[in-house]
Design a protein around this motif. Sequence first.
Motif, PDB file in Angstrom:
ATOM      1  N   ARG A   3       0.825  -1.218   0.000  1.00  0.00           N
ATOM      2  CA  ARG A   3       0.000   0.000   0.000  1.00  0.00           C
ATOM      3  C   ARG A   3       0.852   1.257   0.000  1.00  0.00           C
ATOM      4  N   ALA A  12      -3.917   3.012  -5.153  1.00  0.00           N
ATOM      5  CA  ALA A  12      -4.644   2.566  -3.966  1.00  0.00           C
ATOM      6  C   ALA A  12      -5.492   3.718  -3.433  1.00  0.00           C
ATOM      7  N   PRO A  18      -8.213  -2.018   3.891  1.00  0.00           N
ATOM      8  CA  PRO A  18      -7.419  -3.026   3.181  1.00  0.00           C
ATOM      9  C   PRO A  18      -7.952  -4.454   3.311  1.00  0.00           C
ATOM     10  N   ARG A  19      -8.408  -4.819   4.498  1.00  0.00           N
ATOM     11  CA  ARG A  19      -8.909  -6.185   4.696  1.00  0.00           C
ATOM     12  C   ARG A  19     -10.191  -6.422   3.907  1.00  0.00           C
ATOM     13  N   THR A  21     -11.181  -4.773   1.323  1.00  0.00           N
ATOM     14  CA  THR A  21     -10.827  -4.707  -0.095  1.00  0.00           C
ATOM     15  C   THR A  21     -10.267  -6.050  -0.563  1.00  0.00           C
ATOM     16  N   ALA A  22      -9.392  -6.645   0.238  1.00  0.00           N
ATOM     17  CA  ALA A  22      -8.818  -7.947  -0.121  1.00  0.00           C
ATOM     18  C   ALA A  22      -9.909  -9.020  -0.213  1.00  0.00           C
ATOM     19  N   LEU A  23     -10.861  -8.997   0.706  1.00  0.00           N
ATOM     20  CA  LEU A  23     -11.964  -9.965   0.667  1.00  0.00           C
ATOM     21  C   LEU A  23     -12.813  -9.769  -0.590  1.00  0.00           C
ATOM     22  N   LEU A  25     -11.904  -8.341  -3.446  1.00  0.00           N
ATOM     23  CA  LEU A  25     -11.129  -8.711  -4.632  1.00  0.00           C
ATOM     24  C   LEU A  25     -11.038 -10.227  -4.780  1.00  0.00           C
ATOM     25  N   GLY A  26     -10.839 -10.922  -3.668  1.00  0.00           N
ATOM     26  CA  GLY A  26     -10.791 -12.383  -3.713  1.00  0.00           C
ATOM     27  C   GLY A  26     -12.101 -12.968  -4.204  1.00  0.00           C
TER      28      GLY A  26
END
Length: 63
Positions: A3, A12, A18-19, A21-23, A25-26
């Motif tokens: 980041r 970004a 961030p968490r 966003t990662a979920l 995106l996954g």
Amino acid sequence: MGRARTKPEGLANPRMNPRLTALALGSMVEQVARSRDSPDEPFDDEMVLDHLSSKIIGRSLRS
């Protein structure tokens, strides 16, 4: 890409968690992978990449 490096480059969004966003995106990657393997749907890799990148980082990755 961390980041710290992506923020100055405008890749970004500092307002996004961030968490979460990662979920998200996954989940999107999983759904795209499932759709890509479906014989019922035509799939254009470049179109999907362009669309997702414009939604995620606010601009296309195409030059």
